[in-house]
Write a protein that holds these residues in place. Structure first.
Motif, PDB file in Angstrom:
ATOM      1  N   LEU A 163      15.673  11.119   2.601  1.00  0.00           N
ATOM      2  CA  LEU A 163      14.555  10.344   3.130  1.00  0.00           C
ATOM      3  C   LEU A 163      14.439   8.973   2.476  1.00  0.00           C
ATOM      4  O   LEU A 163      14.086   7.990   3.131  1.00  0.00           O
ATOM      5  N   LEU A 164      14.725   8.914   1.175  1.00  0.00           N
ATOM      6  CA  LEU A 164      14.586   7.662   0.431  1.00  0.00           C
ATOM      7  C   LEU A 164      15.585   7.667  -0.711  1.00  0.00           C
ATOM      8  O   LEU A 164      15.628   8.621  -1.498  1.00  0.00           O
ATOM      9  N   PRO A 165      16.395   6.631  -0.835  1.00  0.00           N
ATOM     10  CA  PRO A 165      17.383   6.594  -1.938  1.00  0.00           C
ATOM     11  C   PRO A 165      16.685   6.707  -3.297  1.00  0.00           C
ATOM     12  O   PRO A 165      15.594   6.175  -3.495  1.00  0.00           O
ATOM     13  N   ARG A 166      17.377   7.393  -4.208  1.00  0.00           N
ATOM     14  CA  ARG A 166      16.776   7.640  -5.516  1.00  0.00           C
ATOM     15  C   ARG A 166      16.419   6.364  -6.280  1.00  0.00           C
ATOM     16  O   ARG A 166      15.330   6.281  -6.851  1.00  0.00           O
TER      17      ARG A 166
ATOM     18  N   LEU B 239       9.712   2.536  -7.036  1.00  0.00           N
ATOM     19  CA  LEU B 239       8.364   2.638  -6.471  1.00  0.00           C
ATOM     20  C   LEU B 239       7.467   3.512  -7.337  1.00  0.00           C
ATOM     21  O   LEU B 239       6.269   3.220  -7.510  1.00  0.00           O
ATOM     22  N   ALA B 240       8.027   4.595  -7.883  1.00  0.00           N
ATOM     23  CA  ALA B 240       7.233   5.465  -8.755  1.00  0.00           C
ATOM     24  C   ALA B 240       6.770   4.712 -10.001  1.00  0.00           C
ATOM     25  O   ALA B 240       5.621   4.842 -10.434  1.00  0.00           O
ATOM     26  N   ALA B 241       7.673   3.918 -10.571  1.00  0.00           N
ATOM     27  CA  ALA B 241       7.295   3.125 -11.747  1.00  0.00           C
ATOM     28  C   ALA B 241       6.189   2.139 -11.405  1.00  0.00           C
ATOM     29  O   ALA B 241       5.235   1.955 -12.171  1.00  0.00           O
ATOM     30  N   ALA B 242       6.291   1.491 -10.236  1.00  0.00           N
ATOM     31  CA  ALA B 242       5.276   0.517  -9.832  1.00  0.00           C
ATOM     32  C   ALA B 242       3.932   1.195  -9.606  1.00  0.00           C
ATOM     33  O   ALA B 242       2.878   0.705 -10.046  1.00  0.00           O
ATOM     34  N   VAL B 243       3.953   2.339  -8.918  1.00  0.00           N
ATOM     35  CA  VAL B 243       2.698   3.058  -8.655  1.00  0.00           C
ATOM     36  C   VAL B 243       2.080   3.556  -9.960  1.00  0.00           C
ATOM     37  O   VAL B 243       0.863   3.460 -10.179  1.00  0.00           O
ATOM     38  N   GLY B 244       2.909   4.092 -10.863  1.00  0.00           N
ATOM     39  CA  GLY B 244       2.393   4.564 -12.144  1.00  0.00           C
ATOM     40  C   GLY B 244       1.765   3.449 -12.959  1.00  0.00           C
ATOM     41  O   GLY B 244       0.695   3.611 -13.545  1.00  0.00           O
ATOM     42  N   ALA B 245       2.428   2.287 -12.989  1.00  0.00           N
ATOM     43  CA  ALA B 245       1.884   1.155 -13.744  1.00  0.00           C
ATOM     44  C   ALA B 245       0.578   0.673 -13.149  1.00  0.00           C
ATOM     45  O   ALA B 245      -0.388   0.386 -13.877  1.00  0.00           O
TER      46      ALA B 245
END
Length: 813
Positions: free
Chosen positions: A298-301, A307-313
């Motif tokens: 669904l989404l390349p790793r 994106l996970a790092a951006a959302v977490g920050a």
């Protein structure tokens, strides 16, 4: 050196290049240094011209961004000032409904919190949806409060929580602060926080909670309470600060110890903490994508991890209260993540430039915040000085060398900024940071953050991690505290002229250049004006006088060539007295050293309330006061006492030895005589004491400078007394719009009638006077500081504009 900046993968300089970012910062900074804002039309014109120059393809497009930075900051400055109540308006009483939007601070004598006013159509337009800084004094601090309502009002005061909605009867005033050398600028603070007014709760019994606490602020407060309940140890306040940015539990002693150790940058949530959260979230996303087959389809790793790092920050920056260091780091991480999603690598220098664009285009007045310069400055120095591009060394050396290099660069490079912004540096900070930074950042903080994350999932899950974090912190704090008690741990430096900071930064830059190009000996000379500025002490036989702005009270500094005397110390206060809040920072800013003597004119709180703060800073200073003033460990002052400092004669004229009268009429009157004139400090004496002095040596009353008795009350400054003193300069120490209406108009008129210029600290800020070989010289701190957000200056401008309008509307108009 600077390998990252020359990396071939750096985004090519263009519209959003590093030169444009530097020009934007320079433009915004230049605007904030102006004594007055340019007109709104000129600011918008500068933005338009700058945008055109920036979009053109030429080498000077950075000039366009320079204009944009200056114009955009001016526009935001006008917006921020327009959002505040007009400073010339009198206080207004208003029943307001609003939401508490920060973590409220509850103290024994008062509470303080930010209130966002509801958008109620019945309210004045100037208040709808605005922010108000609310002060709610404890009932016992208001003798006028009805005794039957005091317990209920106190319970209400302490029940205020973040996210709750309240209806409060407030007395609103435009933001205004006291202005002194080295003092806190409350008007700038209000400007940056978007505060429309300050409000004091007039009748706590009529305050009522409309809705309980909800939202992110309420969650932070609940989580902080859980940390305290789970640990129940003195150090739990530090875990709450590290995990949530909740520093309410830290005392003044805690901050003093952290300042002495050079660790204030670690205890509150910083950009490094945001990086840890982002890295942790990215690691979990990477593991999740590696463990499943469907998600990578669904989404390349790599994109998912970015994106996970951006959302977490971003989420953690919200949890931490959107402090500038966290926002700056979150923006950098988001920028890098977006670049990664676009399949494009980006150097850290370029990401830092984009973070500067994102910060200043949204909030250009951020350049007024110390954290902006420390955050961006620290990263810039590291990018410039640390190698990047060569093959990393292996083993323990490869780990330790970059770490020690980063610590050395940060310590040396940020020293000029820290001194200029805070007026002090920690002598032991560099050594303390070496073991503490990795221990707190890699052990204590991750444990505290993981505990908070687990506790958010389910109550009770995070307690054991909080306990581990607390144990790890206490292990280091146990040996750090004795180090902080060393008297020489903090290096206090006098205020230096503004031009010394760029020179010092240039010197550090030159020093850190690659071997062969740096100025090992010459570069430190550029730092000397900042590190050892001229202290401007009077010459022998001359005297300097500083009447500090302490509100409704008195505090005066008298300085000769090698001696310092403090005459009165100002009023007490909520949390800290005028001695700690005004007098001690002023002494440090002027570089005077400890005073040789303190003379309290009498024992009233508005004159002696700052004594605890001064004694805490200078325990050995001798104190004198009138007999019966109630001052512990004080020698009596009385007529006939006389001494000479550096060719300056100091003489007590009043009261008589063995006097029995107490209060204002017992005030110590001090005459300071030089070959160039005399200064008369009259305390709070009234007409009867003035008459007694007139019956004595009348000639001894003549002075070039006088501190107007009793703040200019109607019961003092009799016509005969004024005529006998007949000064060139009459100084009034009074609070802005004080309830006593000091100074009285008729008193001011009497002093002016004998040819005296009358200056009031309420309008001038601290007033500095020199009496020496060059005659009588005066400096008003508000005018000298040159601040476009100055409330007194805007009041004067509004008054001039009003007169001009009236003249234009008159017969000749």
């Amino acid at each position: 050196m600077g390998g990252q900046i020359r990396d071939h993968l750096v985004v090519p300089p263009g519209l959003l290049g590093t030169s444009s970012a530097a020009a934007l910062v320079a433009g915004a900074t230049a605007c904030c240094q102006l004594p007055a804002l340019p007109p709104v039309a000129a600011a918008w014109t500068g933005c338009a011209v700058g945008l055109l120059l920036w979009l053109l393809r030429w080498r000077g497009r950075w000039l366009g961004m320079l204009l944009i930075g200056c114009g955009w900051a001016a526009v935001h400055g006008h917006w921020a000032l327009a959002a505040q109540l007009p400073p010339q308006d009198p206080p207004r009483d208003q029943l307001l409904t609003g939401t508490v939007i920060d973590l409220p601070e509850h103290h024994p004598t008062y509470s303080r919190f930010l209130l966002r006013i509801a958008d109620d159509p019945e309210l004045p337009v100037a208040l709808r949806g605005r922010r108000v800084q609310v002060y709610w004094s404890a009932p016992f601090a208001r003798p006028s409060a009805r005794p039957s309502t005091q317990p209920a009002a106190e319970e209400k005061r302490r029940s205020v929580q973040a996210g709750s909605r309240w209806q409060l009867p407030l007395r609103l005033r435009a933001p205004r602060s006291r202005i002194n050398p080295g003092g806190f600028d409350g008007e700038r603070h209000a400007l940056l926080l978007g505060i429309t007014a300050t409000g004091s709760v007039r009748d706590g019994g009529n305050a009522r909670e409309i809705a309980p606490s909800t939202g992110l602020g309420a969650w932070r407060e609940r989580m902080s309470a859980r940390i305290s309940a789970a640990l129940q140890r003195p150090t739990s306040r530090f875990i709450a600060a590290l995990a949530l940015g909740d520093t309410r539990g830290l005392s003044d002693t805690d901050w003093e110890q952290l300042r002495a150790l050079g660790l204030t940058h670690l205890i509150a949530i910083s950009g490094f903490h945001v990086g840890l959260v982002a890295g942790g979230v990215a690691l979990m996303a990477s593991l999740l994508w590696r463990c499943t087959r469907l998600l990578p389809m669904l989404l390349p790793r790599p994109i998912a991890v970015a994106l996970a790092a951006a959302v977490g920050a971003a989420c953690y920056a919200l949890v931490a209260g959107l402090a500038l260091p966290t926002v700056r780091t979150a923006l950098m991480i988001v920028v890098v993540a977006l670049a990664r999603c676009g399949r494009r690598r980006m150097a850290w220098g370029q990401s830092l430039a984009l973070a500067a664009f994102a910060t200043l285009l949204v909030a250009p007045l951020s350049v007024l915040v110390a954290g902006f310069w420390l955050s961006f400055g620290g990263v810039l120095w590291l990018l410039w000085c640390l190698p990047g591009g060569g093959r990393p060394e292996g083993g323990l050396r490869g780990i330790l060398k970059p770490f020690f290099a980063a610590q050395g660069v940060a310590t040396l490079a940020l020293l000029p900024l820290g001194i200029s912004l805070f007026g002090q540096a920690s002598r032991i900070g560099p050594l303390v940071n070496l073991p503490v930074v990795p221990w707190w950042s890699l052990v204590v903080v991750p444990l505290a953050l993981l505990g908070t994350a687990l506790e958010a999932l389910h109550a009770g899950l995070g307690q054991w991690l909080w306990q581990l974090a607390d144990w790890s912190f206490a292990l280091s704090w146990r040996w750090l505290q004795p180090l902080s008690e060393w008297s020489g741990a903090v290096w206090w430096l006098p205020e230096a002229p503004r031009w010394t900071l760029p020179m010092a930064l240039l010197g550090v830059f030159w020093w850190l250049l690659p071997r062969g190009r740096g100025g090992v000996l010459a570069a430190p000379l550029l730092c000397l004006p900042l590190l050892w500025p001229s202290r401007g002490a009077p010459a022998a036989g001359e005297v300097e006088l500083l009447v500090m702005d302490v509100g409704q009270g008195t505090a005066v500094l008298v300085r000769t060539a090698t001696h310092v005397l403090l005459y009165d110390l100002g009023p007490p206060g909520a949390g800290s007295d005028a001695g700690e809040r005004v007098v001690v920072p002023t002494l440090r800013a002027l570089g005077t050293g400890p005073p040789q003597r303190v003379m309290l004119s009498h024992g009233d709180a508005d004159h002696a309330g700052g004594l605890p703060g001064v004694r805490a800073a200078f325990p050995e200073v001798p104190v004198s006061a009138p007999l019966g003033a109630g001052i512990a460990v004080a020698t009596p002052c009385h007529r006939g006492q006389r001494w000479n400092w550096d060719g300056v004669d100091l003489q007590v004229l009043h009261p008589a030895p063995g006097h029995a009268e107490r209060g204002n009429e017992s005030s110590c009157v001090l005459r300071i005589a030089t070959a160039h004139g005399a200064v008369l400090l009259a305390g709070d004496i009234g007409a009867s004491s003035e008459a007694a002095l007139l019956r004595g040596d009348r000639a001894a009353l003549a002075a070039q400078v006088v501190l107007v008795p009793h703040h200019g009350s109607a019961g003092s400054s009799s016509a005969a007394w004024v005529a006998a003193v007949s000064p060139r300069l009459a100084l009034v120490s009074a609070g802005h719009r004080n309830r006593f209406r000091h100074p009285r108009a008729e008193v001011v008129a009497r002093w002016r009638a004998v040819g005296a210029e009358v200056l009031n600290t309420a309008e001038s800020g601290a007033v500095r006077v020199w009496l020496g070989g060059q005659g009588l010289q005066v400096r008003e701190q508000r005018a000298h500081a040159g601040r476009w957000w100055d409330a007194a200056g805007r009041t004067r401008a509004a008054a001039i504009l009003s007169v001009d309008k009236q003249a234009a509307a008159g017969p000749e108009g």
